[in-house]
Design an enzyme around this catalytic site. Sequence first.
Site, short mmCIF file in Angstrom:
data_model
loop_
_atom_site.label_atom_id
_atom_site.label_comp_id
_atom_site.label_asym_id
_atom_site.label_seq_id
_atom_site.Cartn_x
_atom_site.Cartn_y
_atom_site.Cartn_z
N HIS A 1 -9.11 -3.50 -2.42
CA HIS A 1 -8.14 -2.70 -1.67
C HIS A 1 -8.54 -1.23 -1.67
O HIS A 1 -8.57 -0.58 -0.61
CB HIS A 1 -6.76 -2.88 -2.30
CG HIS A 1 -5.66 -2.14 -1.61
ND1 HIS A 1 -4.61 -2.77 -0.98
CD2 HIS A 1 -5.42 -0.81 -1.45
CE1 HIS A 1 -3.78 -1.88 -0.47
NE2 HIS A 1 -4.25 -0.66 -0.75
N GLU A 2 -8.87 -0.68 -2.85
CA GLU A 2 -9.17 0.75 -2.93
C GLU A 2 -10.53 1.07 -2.32
O GLU A 2 -10.69 2.11 -1.66
CB GLU A 2 -9.09 1.23 -4.38
CG GLU A 2 -7.73 1.05 -5.02
CD GLU A 2 -6.58 1.66 -4.21
OE1 GLU A 2 -6.80 2.69 -3.52
OE2 GLU A 2 -5.47 1.12 -4.26
N CYS B 1 0.85 -1.19 0.00
CA CYS B 1 0.00 0.00 0.00
C CYS B 1 0.88 1.24 0.00
O CYS B 1 1.87 1.30 0.74
CB CYS B 1 -0.91 0.00 1.23
SG CYS B 1 -1.98 1.45 1.35
N HIS C 1 -10.21 1.35 1.37
CA HIS C 1 -9.69 2.65 1.79
C HIS C 1 -10.84 3.63 2.05
O HIS C 1 -10.78 4.44 2.98
CB HIS C 1 -8.78 3.24 0.72
CG HIS C 1 -7.34 2.89 0.88
ND1 HIS C 1 -6.61 3.16 2.02
CD2 HIS C 1 -6.46 2.31 0.02
CE1 HIS C 1 -5.36 2.76 1.86
NE2 HIS C 1 -5.25 2.24 0.65
#
Length: 215
Positions: A168-169, A126, A172
């Site tokens: 993953h994004e 990351c 966030h």
Amino acid sequence: MASDRERAPLVEQVEELLAAGGPLPIVAAGDPVLRQGTEPYEGQLGPGLLARFVAALRTTMRAAPGVGLAAPQVGVALRIAVLEDPAPVPDEVRVARGRVPLPFRVLVNPSYEPVGPARAAFFEGCLSVPGWQAVVARHAEVRLRGEDEHGRALDEVVAGWPARIVQHETDHLDGVLYLDRAEPRSLSSHQAMAERWNQPTPEAAARELGFGLPG
């Protein structure tokens, strides 16, 4: 839609970020903006400023370099992320990880849900946790919903490495870092990755570091 009062602080923040030009500063783990979640994008920036912000996210992601970048990673708590992966990897990595080219795209107000029970575990890093990687088991396929930067609806199934990037994004945007989902015993420095764990799969790392893999 956001009111003028709600728009003003975000507009000022983004304008200030963009005024410096070039890649934006990336926020590192420990900053509360990465943990507080984001507000839905409802036109707060307007079309012109949104386009400029997206262009800056793209520049920042490429300069890092990375394959995705979410707005909170540059300190902006809006539900926006950019993705792109040219996937310049050997065939054995492509096959093992399902890592295929992902053209540049923008996700606005994205969400995902698993498609089927299959999970895949690989090392992941990351831009907001520089210098480290860890093994994360994620859904092998997900259904992605949301919009693009022009307000067009997205509803599609994504698999392989692109599905990992989407998860993953989007995480966030919910205040979740990959470390929250990682196998703690797998945590490895970039040096260890280069010297020991650069195989297409994390099987050797799992065996020698003492952690399990799905399936």
